[in-house]
Scaffold this motif. Structure first.
Motif, PDB file in Angstrom:
ATOM      1  N   VAL A 148       0.850  -1.192   0.000  1.00 55.75           N
ATOM      2  CA  VAL A 148       0.000   0.000   0.000  1.00 55.75           C
ATOM      3  C   VAL A 148       0.890   1.247   0.000  1.00 55.75           C
ATOM      4  O   VAL A 148       1.927   1.282   0.649  1.00 55.75           O
ATOM      5  N   VAL A 149       0.474   2.231  -0.788  1.00 55.38           N
ATOM      6  CA  VAL A 149       1.153   3.531  -0.813  1.00 55.38           C
ATOM      7  C   VAL A 149       0.179   4.553  -0.241  1.00 55.38           C
ATOM      8  O   VAL A 149      -0.981   4.618  -0.655  1.00 55.38           O
ATOM      9  N   ARG A 150       0.671   5.318   0.741  1.00 48.63           N
ATOM     10  CA  ARG A 150      -0.167   6.344   1.384  1.00 48.63           C
ATOM     11  C   ARG A 150       0.401   7.728   1.095  1.00 48.63           C
ATOM     12  O   ARG A 150       1.590   7.966   1.298  1.00 48.63           O
ATOM     13  N   PHE A 151      -0.458   8.612   0.637  1.00 42.15           N
ATOM     14  CA  PHE A 151      -0.105  10.010   0.412  1.00 42.15           C
ATOM     15  C   PHE A 151      -0.768  10.836   1.504  1.00 42.15           C
ATOM     16  O   PHE A 151      -1.949  10.660   1.783  1.00 42.15           O
ATOM     17  N   SER A 152      -0.007  11.743   2.102  1.00 44.79           N
ATOM     18  CA  SER A 152      -0.543  12.621   3.140  1.00 44.79           C
ATOM     19  C   SER A 152       0.104  13.998   2.971  1.00 44.79           C
ATOM     20  O   SER A 152       1.052  14.143   2.204  1.00 44.79           O
ATOM     21  N   PRO A 153      -0.347  14.990   3.714  1.00 48.99           N
ATOM     22  CA  PRO A 153       0.305  16.303   3.641  1.00 48.99           C
ATOM     23  C   PRO A 153       1.777  16.270   4.073  1.00 48.99           C
ATOM     24  O   PRO A 153       2.551  17.142   3.708  1.00 48.99           O
ATOM     25  N   GLN A 154       2.187  15.238   4.813  1.00 51.30           N
ATOM     26  CA  GLN A 154       3.584  15.127   5.246  1.00 51.30           C
ATOM     27  C   GLN A 154       4.478  14.525   4.168  1.00 51.30           C
ATOM     28  O   GLN A 154       5.653  14.849   4.086  1.00 51.30           O
ATOM     29  N   GLY A 155       3.939  13.605   3.349  1.00 57.21           N
ATOM     30  CA  GLY A 155       4.745  12.958   2.325  1.00 57.21           C
ATOM     31  C   GLY A 155       4.119  11.679   1.829  1.00 57.21           C
ATOM     32  O   GLY A 155       2.902  11.515   1.854  1.00 57.21           O
TER      33      GLY A 155
END
Length: 192
Positions: A70-77
């Motif tokens: 799984v790849v997670r995108f967030s405001p941090q990176g």
């Protein structure tokens, strides 16, 4: 935060770097089977069954990889986690470029007889984000992988490792989709 998973139909891309070892595995099984049974026809059958069994094992490993990656995108990176316990994290500010990322599934050392045929499984190559980040590794991993990771450059100021997150392994067209939208929002310079 958005999560992205691998598409199940990517087995052929997974199998491609292992194709040459599979092709050479057939005659080895054929010879061993023919010698053990005294029959060429039985040798061919044993060779086909051996290659089929190996492809079956690879299919199970691929299914596990697809289900657990799984790849997670967030405001941090961006973070990638897989079923084996690897976790890669890249902060937006630490991303350097978009480039080819190699994911090695087997040891880089060739296998073969001295003076004979040598076979090596290639790395899975896909486009992704590259930069200075954090890598968590599982407690159990092959020695060749531990040695390779120990040779990865480390930023002396931050202690961050040079790494790549292979977004193309999750979605080959990631740059045009929602993952690309995240990159355009936070690091448009990378796609310029």
């Amino acid at each position: 935060m958005d999560e992205f998973r691998m598409r199940p139909g990517s087995f052929l891309a997974f199998l491609a770097p292992l194709l040459m070892p599979l092709v050479l595995f057939f005659p080895v099984c054929l010879l061993l089977g023919a010698i053990a049974t005294g029959s060429t026809a039985a040798g061919v059958l044993i060779g086909a069954l051996g290659v089929g069994a190996l492809i079956g094992v690879l299919a199970i490993k691929h299914r596990r990889m697809v289900a657990g990656t799984v790849v997670r995108f967030s405001p941090q990176g961006v973070e990638l986690a897989d079923a084996h316990g690897f976790r890669l994290r890249l902060a937006w500010a630490r991303m350097e470029r978009i480039d080819v990322v190699e994911s090695r599934m087997a040891g880089p050392r060739p296998i073969g007889r001295l003076g004979g045929v040598h076979v090596r499984a290639g790395a899975l190559r896909s486009v992704g984000l590259v930069g200075w980040g954090e890598r968590d590794v599982p407690p159990r991993m092959p020695p060749w992988m531990r040695a390779q990771l120990a040779a990865v450059p480390v930023d002396p100021e931050t202690g961050l490792q040079w790494l790549g997150i292979p977004l193309g392994a999750v979605d080959p067209l990631w740059e045009r989709g929602p993952m690309g939208d995240w990159v355009r929002r936070h690091r448009p310079d990378l796609l310029a």
